[in-house]
Enzyme design. Structure first.
Site, PDB file in Angstrom:
ATOM      1  N   ASP A 144      -0.411   9.976   2.336  1.00 22.32           N
ATOM      2  CA  ASP A 144       0.641  10.795   1.710  1.00 22.32           C
ATOM      3  C   ASP A 144       1.270  11.721   2.754  1.00 22.32           C
ATOM      4  O   ASP A 144       0.558  12.480   3.414  1.00 22.32           O
ATOM      5  CB  ASP A 144       0.032  11.652   0.593  1.00 22.32           C
ATOM      6  CG  ASP A 144      -0.437  10.790  -0.563  1.00 22.32           C
ATOM      7  OD1 ASP A 144       0.399  10.112  -1.171  1.00 22.32           O
ATOM      8  OD2 ASP A 144      -1.658  10.789  -0.846  1.00 22.32           O
ATOM      9  N   THR A 197       2.006  -3.168   2.784  1.00 28.95           N
ATOM     10  CA  THR A 197       1.453  -2.449   1.635  1.00 28.95           C
ATOM     11  C   THR A 197       2.600  -2.070   0.696  1.00 28.95           C
ATOM     12  O   THR A 197       3.770  -2.143   1.049  1.00 28.95           O
ATOM     13  CB  THR A 197       0.709  -1.165   2.054  1.00 28.95           C
ATOM     14  OG1 THR A 197       1.667  -0.148   2.342  1.00 28.95           O
ATOM     15  CG2 THR A 197      -0.196  -1.371   3.253  1.00 28.95           C
ATOM     16  N   GLU A 214     -10.556   5.400  -2.794  1.00 30.59           N
ATOM     17  CA  GLU A 214      -9.307   5.806  -3.484  1.00 30.59           C
ATOM     18  C   GLU A 214      -9.679   6.717  -4.655  1.00 30.59           C
ATOM     19  O   GLU A 214     -10.761   6.575  -5.243  1.00 30.59           O
ATOM     20  CB  GLU A 214      -8.556   4.545  -3.971  1.00 30.59           C
ATOM     21  CG  GLU A 214      -7.264   4.775  -4.718  1.00 30.59           C
ATOM     22  CD  GLU A 214      -6.259   5.642  -3.972  1.00 30.59           C
ATOM     23  OE1 GLU A 214      -6.037   6.773  -4.417  1.00 30.59           O
ATOM     24  OE2 GLU A 214      -5.712   5.200  -2.937  1.00 30.59           O
TER      25      GLU A 214
HETATM   26  C1  LIG Z   1       1.044   7.059  -0.131  1.00 32.06           C
HETATM   27  S1  LIG Z   1      -0.320   6.285  -0.880  1.00 32.06           S
HETATM   28  C2  LIG Z   1      -0.555   4.807   0.109  1.00 32.06           C
HETATM   29  C3  LIG Z   1      -1.370   3.773  -0.604  1.00 32.06           C
HETATM   30  C4  LIG Z   1      -1.582   2.466   0.155  1.00 32.06           C
HETATM   31  N1  LIG Z   1      -2.387   2.672   1.355  1.00 32.06           N
HETATM   32  C5  LIG Z   1      -0.264   1.838   0.495  1.00 32.06           C
HETATM   33  O1  LIG Z   1       0.103   1.846   1.696  1.00 32.06           O
HETATM   34  O2  LIG Z   1       0.400   1.324  -0.408  1.00 32.06           O
HETATM   35  C6  LIG Z   1      -1.688   7.284  -0.363  1.00 32.06           C
HETATM   36  C7  LIG Z   1      -2.944   7.051  -1.193  1.00 32.06           C
HETATM   37  O3  LIG Z   1      -4.008   7.804  -0.640  1.00 32.06           O
HETATM   38  C8  LIG Z   1      -4.806   8.303  -1.697  1.00 32.06           C
HETATM   39  N2  LIG Z   1      -5.531   9.466  -1.178  1.00 32.06           N
HETATM   40  C9  LIG Z   1      -4.999  10.586  -0.656  1.00 32.06           C
HETATM   41  N3  LIG Z   1      -5.946  11.429  -0.263  1.00 32.06           N
HETATM   42  C10 LIG Z   1      -7.132  10.811  -0.550  1.00 32.06           C
HETATM   43  C11 LIG Z   1      -8.478  11.194  -0.379  1.00 32.06           C
HETATM   44  N4  LIG Z   1      -8.801  12.368   0.168  1.00 32.06           N
HETATM   45  N5  LIG Z   1      -9.435  10.348  -0.780  1.00 32.06           N
HETATM   46  C12 LIG Z   1      -9.106   9.140  -1.336  1.00 32.06           C
HETATM   47  N6  LIG Z   1      -7.848   8.725  -1.511  1.00 32.06           N
HETATM   48  C13 LIG Z   1      -6.860   9.551  -1.131  1.00 32.06           C
HETATM   49  C14 LIG Z   1      -3.816   8.624  -2.801  1.00 32.06           C
HETATM   50  O4  LIG Z   1      -4.431   8.633  -4.087  1.00 32.06           O
HETATM   51  C15 LIG Z   1      -2.808   7.507  -2.642  1.00 32.06           C
HETATM   52  O5  LIG Z   1      -3.107   6.407  -3.481  1.00 32.06           O
END
Ligand SMILES: C[S@@+](CC[C@H](N)C(=O)[O-])C[C@H]1O[C@@H](n2cnc3c(N)ncnc32)[C@H](O)[C@@H]1O
Length: 223
Positions: A131, A202, A81
Site C-alpha cells: 500500500d 498482480t 494477508e
Molecule cells: C495494494 S495491496 C497489493 C496486493 C497484491 N500484492 C497485489 O499486488 O495485487 C496491499 C495488500 O497488503 C496487505 N497488507 C498491508 N499491510 C499488511 C500487513 N502488515 N500484514 C499483512 N498484509 C498487509 C493489504 O491488506 C493489501 O491486501
C-alpha cells in the site's frame, strides 16, 4: 525491533466476501491456514519434503501467489494477508489446484515476522505492490521502513533475496533507498531490477498500468 510497532500498514475494512470466498474460508481455513501464534514455526514440519522456503507479504487476492507456488512445487511458500476476502480466494485456489507447497497466515505480517519466522530461515521474500499511503501525513504507515527491512533481512538465509515491486514512484524510490541502507543486503542490479519473468501480473499492478504508472522492481540479496 526494540519496541512494538503500533502504526499499522493497513486498515482493516469490513470488506464484503463473495459467497464462494466465504464458503472457501469457512471450509478451508483450518486446512490451509497456519494459525497466528507467538511461537516460531518449524518449516520442516509444515513442508516435510521441501528445503527452500519463501514468504509473501500482503498477497491481496493471491493470484500471483498460487501461480508461483504451482510453478515451483519443490519450494514451500507462505502468504500473509489481513484482508479476509483475499484469504478466502487464495484458500479456494490452493484447494482447487491441490497445492501442497502453499499455506496462508491471516495476520499482521510485522507480528508474524517478529514472532513466527526463525532468523535465517527464508530463501526469498516477496512484497508486491505494498500500500503506497501516498498522502504525506500517511507515509509513516508504509510497510517498507528501515526497521522492518532489518527484520526482513534477518529472516533471510545468506544468498536469499528480498524482492519488492511498486507502481508508486516515490515509494519505489524509498524502497530502493531503504534496502540500499541495510548493510546485510546487496542490490543484485544497478539501481532498478529487471522485471523478473517468473512473476505474473498482480491485481494492483493491472490497476497501476491502467493509470499509466511505471512499474519499478527492486531485488536485493542477503550477503
Ligand atoms: C495494494 S495491496 C497489493 C496486493 C497484491 N500484492 C497485489 O499486488 O495485487 C496491499 C495488500 O497488503 C496487505 N497488507 C498491508 N499491510 C499488511 C500487513 N502488515 N500484514 C499483512 N498484509 C498487509 C493489504 O491488506 C493489501 O491486501
Amino acid at each position: 525491533m526494540s519496541e512494538k510497532r503500533v502504526i499499522k500498514s493497513y486498515v482493516l475494512r469490513a470488506g464484503r466476501m463473495s459467497t464462494g470466498q466465504k464458503a472457501a474460508y469457512d471450509k478451508l481455513k483450518d486446512v490451509h491456514c497456519i494459525p497466528y501464534d507467538e511461537k516460531p514455526i518449524d518449516f520442516k514440519r509444515i513442508f516435510p519434503d521441501l528445503d527452500d522456503f519463501f514468504l509473501e507479504i500482503g498477497f491481496g487476492m493471491g493470484d500471483v501467489t498460487h501461480a508461483i507456488a504451482e510453478e515451483n512445487p519443490q519450494k514451500g511458500y507462505i502468504g500473509i494477508e489481513v484482508h479476509k476476502p483475499g484469504v478466502g480466494k487464495l484458500l479456494a485456489e490452493i484447494e482447487k489446484k491441490g497445492l501442497k507447497n502453499l499455506k496462508a497466515i491471516e495476520h499482521d505480517a510485522v507480528e508474524v515476522l517478529r514472532n513466527m519466522i526463525p532468523d535465517g530461515s527464508l530463501s526469498g521474500i516477496h512484497v508486491f505492490f505494498p500500500d503506497p499511503w501516498h498522502k504525506k501525513k500517511h507515509n509513516k504507515r508504509r510497510l517498507i521502513q528501515p526497521e522492518l527491512t532489518s527484520l526482513l533481512a534477518a529472516k533471510l538465509k545468506r544468498g536469499g533475496y528480498l524482492y519488492a515491486v511498486s507502481d508508486w514512484e516515490d515509494y519505489a524510490e524509498q524502497i530502493l533507498d531503504v534496502f540500499s541502507g541495510e548493510k546485510s543486503l546487496k542490490n543484485k542490479y544497478e539501481g532498478w531490477a529487471e522485471p523478473q519473468e517468473w512473476r505474473s501480473q498482480t491485481k494492483f499492478e493491472r490497476k497501476g498500468l491502467k493509470k499509466d504508472h511505471l512499474i519499478r522492481e527492486v531485488f536485493f540479496e542477503k550477503i
